[in-house]
Design a protein around this motif. Structure first.
Motif, PDB file in Angstrom:
ATOM      1  N   VAL A  48      71.015 -44.132  17.922  1.00  0.00           N
ATOM      2  CA  VAL A  48      70.571 -43.291  17.490  1.00  0.00           C
ATOM      3  C   VAL A  48      71.744 -42.605  16.006  1.00  0.00           C
ATOM      4  O   VAL A  48      73.029 -42.550  16.109  1.00  0.00           O
ATOM      5  N   GLU A  49      71.221 -42.961  14.883  1.00  0.00           N
ATOM      6  CA  GLU A  49      71.763 -42.005  13.305  1.00  0.00           C
ATOM      7  C   GLU A  49      72.127 -40.565  13.360  1.00  0.00           C
ATOM      8  O   GLU A  49      72.823 -39.998  13.709  1.00  0.00           O
ATOM      9  N   SER A  50      70.641 -40.386  13.430  1.00  0.00           N
ATOM     10  CA  SER A  50      69.858 -38.902  12.818  1.00  0.00           C
ATOM     11  C   SER A  50      69.406 -38.543  13.737  1.00  0.00           C
ATOM     12  O   SER A  50      68.083 -39.240  14.308  1.00  0.00           O
ATOM     13  N   VAL A  51      68.938 -36.991  13.962  1.00  0.00           N
ATOM     14  CA  VAL A  51      67.425 -36.765  14.062  1.00  0.00           C
ATOM     15  C   VAL A  51      67.190 -35.455  13.609  1.00  0.00           C
ATOM     16  O   VAL A  51      68.312 -34.905  13.340  1.00  0.00           O
ATOM     17  N   ASN A  52      65.845 -35.743  13.345  1.00  0.00           N
ATOM     18  CA  ASN A  52      65.344 -34.088  12.536  1.00  0.00           C
ATOM     19  C   ASN A  52      64.147 -33.806  13.078  1.00  0.00           C
ATOM     20  O   ASN A  52      63.531 -34.021  13.884  1.00  0.00           O
ATOM     21  N   THR A  53      64.623 -32.868  13.370  1.00  0.00           N
ATOM     22  CA  THR A  53      63.430 -31.588  14.174  1.00  0.00           C
ATOM     23  C   THR A  53      62.043 -30.937  13.366  1.00  0.00           C
ATOM     24  O   THR A  53      62.701 -30.226  12.582  1.00  0.00           O
ATOM     25  N   VAL A  82      64.059 -39.986  14.711  1.00  0.00           N
ATOM     26  CA  VAL A  82      64.982 -40.591  15.177  1.00  0.00           C
ATOM     27  C   VAL A  82      65.498 -41.815  14.149  1.00  0.00           C
ATOM     28  O   VAL A  82      64.701 -42.366  13.983  1.00  0.00           O
ATOM     29  N   GLN A  83      66.382 -41.351  12.923  1.00  0.00           N
ATOM     30  CA  GLN A  83      66.354 -42.850  12.324  1.00  0.00           C
ATOM     31  C   GLN A  83      67.540 -43.195  13.354  1.00  0.00           C
ATOM     32  O   GLN A  83      68.728 -42.936  14.101  1.00  0.00           O
TER      33      GLN A  83
END
Length: 96
Positions: A48-53, A82-83
């Motif tokens: 996983v590179e990034s997580v936005n919530t 999730v990217q």
């Protein structure tokens, strides 16, 4: 698996998964980004590179029907986008 509740499968998220390697999940409301990242990596075996919530509030609705006034409420939930790294993917459609 108590952090990830279910994947989100809509047209918009599916297109983002094909083009940008982004996948959506409904997650536990108390989970933070680090916990979500570890849960996705453990469950699907991807990096996983990034997580936005995003937190969605409960909506109250009122309907006027023949039988009278009906009130209702939708549940509040937390959504995580999730990217994953380039070249990796998550397949929700196969039963493995």
């Amino acid at each position: 698996m108590s952090i990830i509740i279910k994947p989100i499968i809509t047209e918009k998220i599916t297109k983002e998964g094909e083009v940008f390697n982004r996948f959506g999940f409904v997650v536990d409301r108390k989970a933070n980004k680090v916990e979500i990242k570890k849960a996705v990596e453990a469950a699907y075996g991807v990096s996983v590179e990034s997580v936005n919530t995003m937190n969605y509030r409960a909506d109250r609705t009122t309907k006027y029907t023949k039988s009278g006034l009906i009130t209702g409420k939708t549940s509040a939930y937390k959504k995580a986008v999730v990217q994953v790294k380039e070249g990796e993917t998550i397949d929700f459609y196969t039963n493995i």
